[in-house]
Every structure is written in structure tokens, then in C-alpha cells.
Design a protein around this motif. Structure first.
Motif, short mmCIF file in Angstrom:
data_model
loop_
_atom_site.label_atom_id
_atom_site.label_comp_id
_atom_site.label_asym_id
_atom_site.label_seq_id
_atom_site.Cartn_x
_atom_site.Cartn_y
_atom_site.Cartn_z
N ALA A 1 -16.82 -15.50 18.35
CA ALA A 1 -16.45 -15.30 16.95
C ALA A 1 -15.30 -14.29 16.85
CB ALA A 1 -17.64 -14.80 16.15
N ARG A 2 -14.51 -14.40 15.76
CA ARG A 2 -13.54 -13.36 15.43
C ARG A 2 -14.32 -12.23 14.77
NH1 ARG A 2 -10.97 -16.12 11.98
NH2 ARG A 2 -9.93 -17.25 13.66
N LEU A 3 -14.13 -11.00 15.26
CA LEU A 3 -14.88 -9.86 14.71
C LEU A 3 -13.93 -8.92 14.02
CD1 LEU A 3 -17.55 -8.24 14.51
CD2 LEU A 3 -16.93 -7.16 16.67
N ALA B 1 -18.90 -3.98 4.49
CA ALA B 1 -18.59 -5.22 5.21
C ALA B 1 -18.80 -6.43 4.30
CB ALA B 1 -19.45 -5.33 6.47
N ARG B 2 -19.84 -6.37 3.46
CA ARG B 2 -20.07 -7.50 2.53
C ARG B 2 -18.88 -7.71 1.61
NH1 ARG B 2 -25.51 -6.41 -0.56
NH2 ARG B 2 -24.80 -8.10 -1.91
N GLU B 3 -18.35 -6.58 1.09
CA GLU B 3 -17.19 -6.71 0.19
C GLU B 3 -16.00 -7.31 0.92
OE1 GLU B 3 -16.55 -2.74 -1.28
OE2 GLU B 3 -18.64 -2.62 -2.00
N GLY C 1 -25.13 -7.11 12.52
CA GLY C 1 -25.02 -7.37 13.95
C GLY C 1 -25.77 -8.60 14.41
N ASN C 2 -26.93 -8.84 13.85
CA ASN C 2 -27.71 -9.98 14.32
C ASN C 2 -27.29 -11.30 13.66
OD1 ASN C 2 -29.20 -8.60 16.21
ND2 ASN C 2 -30.92 -8.18 14.83
N LEU C 3 -27.02 -11.28 12.37
CA LEU C 3 -26.57 -12.51 11.73
C LEU C 3 -25.26 -12.98 12.36
CD1 LEU C 3 -27.07 -14.56 9.39
CD2 LEU C 3 -25.39 -13.24 8.08
N GLY C 4 -24.39 -12.03 12.67
CA GLY C 4 -23.10 -12.39 13.26
C GLY C 4 -23.25 -13.08 14.61
N GLN C 5 -24.13 -12.53 15.45
CA GLN C 5 -24.39 -13.19 16.74
C GLN C 5 -24.93 -14.59 16.54
OE1 GLN C 5 -26.51 -11.05 20.04
NE2 GLN C 5 -26.58 -9.44 18.51
N ALA C 6 -25.86 -14.71 15.61
CA ALA C 6 -26.50 -16.01 15.41
C ALA C 6 -25.51 -17.02 14.84
CB ALA C 6 -27.70 -15.85 14.48
N LEU C 7 -24.68 -16.57 13.89
CA LEU C 7 -23.70 -17.50 13.31
C LEU C 7 -22.66 -17.90 14.37
CD1 LEU C 7 -23.00 -18.96 10.68
CD2 LEU C 7 -21.46 -17.07 10.12
N VAL D 1 -16.77 -12.75 11.66
CA VAL D 1 -17.86 -11.83 11.32
C VAL D 1 -17.26 -10.48 10.94
CG1 VAL D 1 -19.93 -10.64 12.18
CG2 VAL D 1 -19.42 -12.99 12.93
N VAL D 2 -17.69 -9.94 9.83
CA VAL D 2 -17.26 -8.60 9.41
C VAL D 2 -18.44 -7.66 9.59
CG1 VAL D 2 -16.22 -7.21 7.61
CG2 VAL D 2 -15.75 -9.68 7.70
N ALA D 3 -18.19 -6.56 10.29
CA ALA D 3 -19.28 -5.62 10.57
C ALA D 3 -18.78 -4.19 10.45
CB ALA D 3 -19.85 -5.87 11.97
N SER D 4 -19.72 -3.29 10.32
CA SER D 4 -19.38 -1.86 10.34
C SER D 4 -19.02 -1.45 11.76
CB SER D 4 -20.59 -1.06 9.87
OG SER D 4 -20.43 0.30 10.26
N ARG D 5 -18.01 -0.60 11.87
CA ARG D 5 -17.69 -0.14 13.22
C ARG D 5 -18.77 0.80 13.76
NH1 ARG D 5 -12.84 0.69 14.07
NH2 ARG D 5 -11.88 0.15 12.10
#
Lengths: 331, 331
Positions: A119-121, A131-133, A81-87, A100-104
Motif C-alpha cells: 500500500a501507499r502509506l 489521519a481521518r481528516e 495500523g491494523n485496518l491499513g494492513q488488512a486493506l 493508507v493514512v496513519a499517524s506517524r
């Protein structure tokens, strides 16, 4: 340091030059009202007073500035959640196309802000490691740059600039504290800050703190080999990984003096203390340092610790539930 | 500026040199999550991330460094709570003997922290202006230096250093915002910040914000002469004065573009917005700027405002009552 890490202090100093100043030179200050409660001198390094409310902007600035310089325009990351906001923030300012790929199951506030920053989420039905995979698959199929938190050196170098600000005292004076408490998740912050502290102020103890409910990296550090877990069970969503990265563990083995695990009730107690005695809203990961002091007061009695308050992105309702749990007047 | 104030930009720059760095170069950053709610670009100047959780340390550092340099060792002030904490902090580091006079109705958290920082605390059965009279009497009878907030130039010069940090952009660039929202109480911050902004970035609007329940200085500014009130009725304890100081009013008449009054429900709505969308705990006085935007959205639509978040010292129970007033999900 006797052994080398993947990091280099010269490169970390260079990273500072490409990071937007809004993320740098964050407040570092004593919290006198916390000290009688914790039984030691306490300084806070506050990483939440910026547009994305976490330290992650330091690393994404390094990534985005290098990407923009290189002509690449698309980037994907997995994020708690935080890396995605920052990126998203760093990419928006440089015209990058950010996915950004994240867990729902990540906090809604974090997901909303990733979208709001343009960003596209993409959400996955699993946890951070799922999400990493998925992010890796997107990168492979689309020829897009994959940002891997903690594995990519830029994320560690960005976080390591916190370390420079901790130990670069006026006139080269040694830092006034004798232990740094660092939240441990994937390891970018722990290895980055740890590298700088061990290189420039080796007498300062680097103590990593992880939730008992997400202990994979701590177990790995203790056994000196990667240990994975099947699940995680913690409110500290920012540090809830199951699969430590071998190269990051190798670095952590060089720079960490200790890695400790804390209970969930210590994390909420820490959040409550930081609210009531320091006026700080923090997400669970950012309370790990205070939780570690609460669980081992004797170890810290009379010492001076710095705790890095690394994020404040919380769902408001959950936050009120966590900090409101104790009757008025209690910590 | 066409007319002069008591302040001088050269002296304000000199003040920066004697202020402990822990109070300087505070975070200034956009809060993207607040912006859709407020309908304008919003930057926060955060004055709460320091050991006394308010901007008042800037002024007390100037006072205490000059006192310590001059050989005087005793000092007394009246305080709504924040000045007293700051003077106690600044005095403790320099071996000064600090007495603070406050209303017994001031927030308990503020009073507790004044004591904890080692000052002698005397409580009066009245409000801030009663405390001012008592502090003056102590000074007269004891031959002790009286610190009068807003009247003493050091308090204004200290606050004015916030203004330098707002307008001293990189490379002399003009600031990116077009209005500064400043809480108005005794006037030290409004005249200090206002002086610097009008001297160095005259195109930026200086808007003072006061509670409708404590409007004496705003009425005075509007009528261009001192207007006192018999009582105050506001939760914004930090700005609740009845008796404006003539010299401060004269300065305010030179530097303020406007002075507006806001309702109590706008102040609590502002506190709630800052908590929910910026993760910031603020005391009521620090929410006045956001309250002003909430009450006059058309005026600010599409503009870029800076609001100075000047303090975060709250009684926890009162704070929960104020921000918890709206059902979950509402602002």
C-alpha cells in the motif's frame, strides 16, 4: 432487539461468503491456566492467527470484494495500523490501488507492514482523527473511495462475522458463555458482534471495554450523546479515538449492555497474563477484556466470559517493556 | 506409496470424527513478515490455540474416546509434558483415571498444567526414556492401559489429522506449498503427517527436523536401523528421546523424504523470529522447522514451506532468556 441498528443478520451471513477463509472460523477455546487467576471460566476467540494478525481482514475482504466487483480500483482509509494492513492485504489480492493514512506515532511494526503489503502509506503529524481528516481530503480530491472504519457498514458486517462464530453453536445450542468482552474503539467490532449476539443469543451480556485514557465512545454511550475528547493517553493505540461517529453510537446504544473503562496498568497486566498463562502475544487493545475482569473480579466470579483477542501487532521493544515490567513469577 | 506404513487414510479420516472440534481445523496461513527474512514463502499450521497448547490433543482424543467406549477407566502414559496435559484434558472430560509419568527436569509449566488438569503426576529422576520404563511398569503391575506415544496407532492417527487439513484443499486442489517441515521426536507427528502427505499429495516433500542434541531418530532414519544415544542435550524438551521405536522407524523410512539436524542456536533464532515476525510464542520443538530453513536457505529459496507450530508450552523465564538473547532490533 427492541430497536434496530444499521446492521442486518442476513447481510452479515452474506458477508461471510466473500471473506477469504483464512480470516474465518478462528479458534475459540477455553484457557484453563488463566481461569484460577481470573476467577472465572475464560474462553478466547483468537483473531491473530492470520496474515495480518488482526480481525480487520474480515471487514476489508467485504470492502475489497465489492469494490473489485464494481470496477473501482482505488481506495483510501485512515488507520491506527491494523485496518491499513488488512486493506493492503485484501486490495493486493484484487489489484486495488490502496492508500493508507496513519499517524506517524503509530507502532512502527504496523506502518512497516502496511508498506510491505504494497500500500501507499501517508503519515500525518497528529493522531488517528487527524489521519481521518486527511484520508477524507484525499478521497474528495482524487475521487477515490474512502473507507471509514465503523461508519462503513462493511467494516461492521465483517467484524460481526465474529459474532456469528460465537453464537452459532453446534445444533443451534445456546453458547456456553454468558458474557462477551469486546474492545471498544471506533465501534465496528462492538456494534457488529453486539448486533449478532443480541439478535441470536440475547441472554449473553455484551460488555465493551475501553481504556480510561481514550474514553470518548464510553462517555458517549453513558450520556447517550456524542462526547469528544481533546486528547488520548493510552498504549492501546488500536482504540485511541477522540471523535465518536454518531451513527455508530446509535447502534452501540442498542446493542451494548455495558461499557467500562480500564486503567493502563490493568492493560499491561492483561497482556502479561495472556503471555504467561495462555502463550499469547497480544497488542494492548486485545488485552482490554482481561483487564476488565482484573478490575472487577466480583462481577465475573464464577461466570464464563469470552474475550476477543483482536490483534497482535506490537513493536517488539515496547512489548518487552510492557510485559517485562513485573518481576519474574508475578503476573 | 510404494511401501505400506502401519497407518491407513480411512482410519485417519475416522479419527477426525471422535476428536473434539477444539483441536481440529487449526489455522493455516501465510506469514508475510517472516518471508523476507527466510527467503521463501512460509505458511504456519498453528497447533497451539487450544486448551492444552499443543497438537497432542488430537491423539489423546482418539485414545480417550475409544477407552471410554470400551469401559476401561484407567490409563497411564510417559510424557515429555505435552502428551500428559492432553491425556489429562481428554481423560477428564470422559471420567478416566489418568496417570502421567514425567521427568522431574521437564518444564515446570508443563508439569503444573498436568496436575491442574486433574491427572496424577509421577516424577522420575531421569529423562523421557526413564519415564517410559516407569509408565510401562505401572501399567504391568496395575493392569492399566499404557499409552505409548508414537507406538500406539491412535497417537499417530491423531497427529495425522493435521496432514488431512494440510492437503485437503478446496475442491481437491493440490496444496499451494511444496515442502512440509515436521518436528521429529518419537515420530508420531512425522509418520502421521508424512503418511497423509505421501498418500494424498506425494509431490510435497516431507522434511523431518530434529535437534543435533537429540539425534537418535534421525541417525536411525539415515542408517535404516535403530540407533540409540546415551544422552540428549537440547532445549527442545518435547523431542528429546534416546531410544527410537523400531515400528515407528519403519514407518518413517517409508514417508520421510529427509531428516535434518539443527543446532541449538538455530532453534532459539527460530523462536525469536516467530515471536518478532509472526507474534507467536512457541516452545523450542515448534521452532525446528524455521531453524531448518535458517540453516539451509539455498535449499528453500523461492519455495513455499509449511511449518507445523506444534506447541507453545514454555517456562516463562526460560523463554525470555532464549528470545531475549539478541540485542533489540536483531532477529
Amino acid at each position: 432487539m427492541r430497536q434496530r441498528t444499521r446492521l442486518d443478520t442476513v447481510r452479515i451471513r452474506a458477508a461471510r461468503e466473500v471473506i477469504d477463509p483464512v480470516f474465518l472460523d478462528t479458534p475459540l477455546y477455553r484457557c484453563p491456566a488463566l481461569e484460577p487467576v481470573l476467577g472465572c471460566a475464560v474462553s478466547v476467540k483468537l483473531e491473530t492467527a492470520n496474515p495480518v494478525r488482526s480481525f480487520k481482514g474480515r471487514g476489508t475482504e467485504v470492502i475489497a470484494s465489492r469494490l473489485a466487483g464494481g470496477g473501482s480500483r482505488a481506495v483510501v482509509c485512515a488507520s491506527a495500523g491494523n485496518l491499513g494492513q488488512a486493506l493492503a492485504w485484501s486490495g493486493r489480492g484484487r489489484g486495488l490501488d490502496v492508500t493508507v493514512v496513519a499517524s506517524r506515532f503509530a507502532p512502527a511494526a504496523k506502518l512497516d507492514r502496511i508498506r510491505a503489503l504494497g500500500a501507499r502509506l501517508e503519515l500525518v503529524d497528529g493522531d488517528f482523527d487527524t489521519a481521518r481528516e486527511r484520508a477524507a481530503a484525499i478521497a474528495r480530491h482524487g475521487g477515490v473511495r474512502l473507507v471509514e472504519d465503523s461508519l462503513d457498514l462493511e467494516t461492521c458486517e465483517g467484524a460481526a462475522t465474529i459474532g456469528l462464530e460465537l453464537v452459532d453453536g453446534p445444533g443451534g445450542a445456546p453458547p456456553p458463555f454468558d458474557a462477551v468482552l469486546v474492545a471498544l474503539g471506533g465501534g465496528a467490532m462492538a456494534t457488529g458482534v453486539g448486533h449478532v449476539v443480541k439478535a441470536l443469543a440475547p441472554g449473553v451480556e455484551v460488555i465493551c471495554v475501553q481504556p480510561l485514557g481514550a474514553p470518548a465512545m464510553t462517555y458517549s454511550w453513558r450520556r447517550r450523546q456524542v462526547v469528544t475528547t481533546d486528547t488520548t493517553d493510552t498504549i492501546a493505540d488500536g482504540v485511541a479515538g477522540r471523535c465518536p461517529i454518531p451513527a455508530v453510537l446509535d447502534d452501540l446504544l442498542v446493542v451494548a449492555d455495558d461499557a467500562v473503562l480500564v486503567r493502563e496498568e490493568s492493560i499491561t497486566a492483561g497482556m502479561r497474563l495472556l503471555l504467561h498463562h495462555a502463550g499469547l502475544v497480544v497488542e494492548p487493545s486485545a488485552a482490554l477484556g482481561v483487564a476488565a475482569v482484573l478490575e472487577d473480579r466480583d462481577r465475573f466470579a464464577g461466570r464464563h466470559v469470552v474475550t476477543i483477542v483482536c490483534g497482535s501487532n506490537v513493536d517488539v521493544d515496547a512489548y518487552h517493556r510492557w510485559v517485562g515490567a513485573a518481576p519474574a513469577g508475578q503476573v
